[in-house]
Design a protein around this motif. Structure first.
Motif: not given
Length: 298
Positions: A53-63, A65-71, A235-240
């Motif tokens: 979800g945090p990687l592919i679902d825009p409706a996810n609350p972490r989406f 923030t995560l992609w801004s961090f990866l950008a 470390q926070s998402l636990h999805n290596p």
């Protein structure tokens, strides 16, 4: 030999059926392996929405923030790649010119530097620059140490590529330039080096793709490029598995874009090369009629 092939004859009926059956079996085995892997991942919960979800679902609350961090990590990766590519091209060109123009009394030094840097693993070279140089009072930023390591290692590889391109040029190119009164330096700069770059363009771009991939070694210096930021997010998402898969796809897309750029530049260089045949759409000049030819007396 058939008219449509150059190196081999066309397949006969039996060979054609054998190739088709081999393709069907290979495809079936591949699909079976993918099905088993997918089933195993689903059983282990690796296909759940919590991990993807945090990687592919825009409706996810972490989406977002995560992609801004990866950008930010992707931007750092591109900064390192661009700086390392520019420095490696400059250093490699200089080393190639030194090697082909050096005198025997100091050629051994140039060759020794090239072979030494080629023989050291790039990870060890980056670690040496970042850990040993500060011990002797040479302080730089983490970005500088990473760029230096990548530029030195890939620079000597580029030097060998350019040297090979120079040696592959016909000897008549140099002789023709010298017959026009050009000095050795002008012959190398104006005649030989542009042709060598054009000839070795695919190999050079291929090495630059290697530079982009090697920027991921910045994690050993805790430089927050794309891979390092992915490790921090894990470390926070636990999805290596999901995170590393996504990062791998990003690298593939970047390198695919560079590959397409390589092909476009190669086609452009081939069109601009001297002696290139004219476009097929260009009408050929009409041949003169026999009556217009001058009479030849024997």
């Amino acid at each position: 030999m058939s008219s449509g092939t150059l190196l081999y004859d066309a397949l006969g009926p039996r060979a054609g059926r054998r190739v088709r059956w081999f393709g069907v079996v290979t495809g079936a085995v591949t699909l079976g392996v993918l099905f088993l892997v997918g089933e195993k991942l689903a059983t282990e919960g690796q296909l759940s929405a919590d991990k993807w979800g945090p990687l592919i679902d825009p409706a996810n609350p972490r989406f977002s923030t995560l992609w801004s961090f990866l950008a930010g990590g992707m931007l750092n990766t591109l900064i390192v790649a661009v700086l390392a590519i520019v420095c490696a091209m400059a250093f490699g060109t200089a080393m190639a010119l030194l090697r082909v123009t050096s005198q025997p009394w100091y050629r051994w030094f140039v060759v020794s530097v090239i072979e030494l840097l080629r023989g050291i693993p790039v990870v060890l070279l980056i670690f040496f620059l970042a850990r040993v140089l500060p011990e002797i009072g040479i302080e730089f930023s983490t970005l500088t140490f990473l760029v230096m390591g990548l530029a030195l290692y890939n620079g000597v590889v580029i030097a060998e590529i350019i040297r090979g391109g120079l040696q592959a040029l016909p000897r008549g190119q140099k002789e023709a330039a010298q017959s026009l009164g050009l000095s050795s330096w002008h012959t190398l700069r104006l005649v030989l080096l542009p042709q060598a770059f054009r000839m070795m363009l695919p190999a050079l771009i291929g090495q630059l793709i290697v530079v982009v991939k090697e920027t991921s070694l910045g994690f050993i210096l805790s430089y927050e490029e794309l891979l390092r930021r992915g490790q921090i997010a894990i470390q926070s998402l636990h999805n290596p598995l999901q995170m590393f898969f996504t990062i791998a796809v990003i690298y593939i897309v970047i390198n695919l874009g560079l590959t397409l750029l390589t092909r476009r530049l190669e086609r452009g260089a081939r069109k601009k090369a001297p002696g290139t045949p004219a476009d097929d759409k260009t009408p050929a000049a009409p041949l003169p009629s026999p009556a217009a030819l001058p009479e030849v007396r024997v």
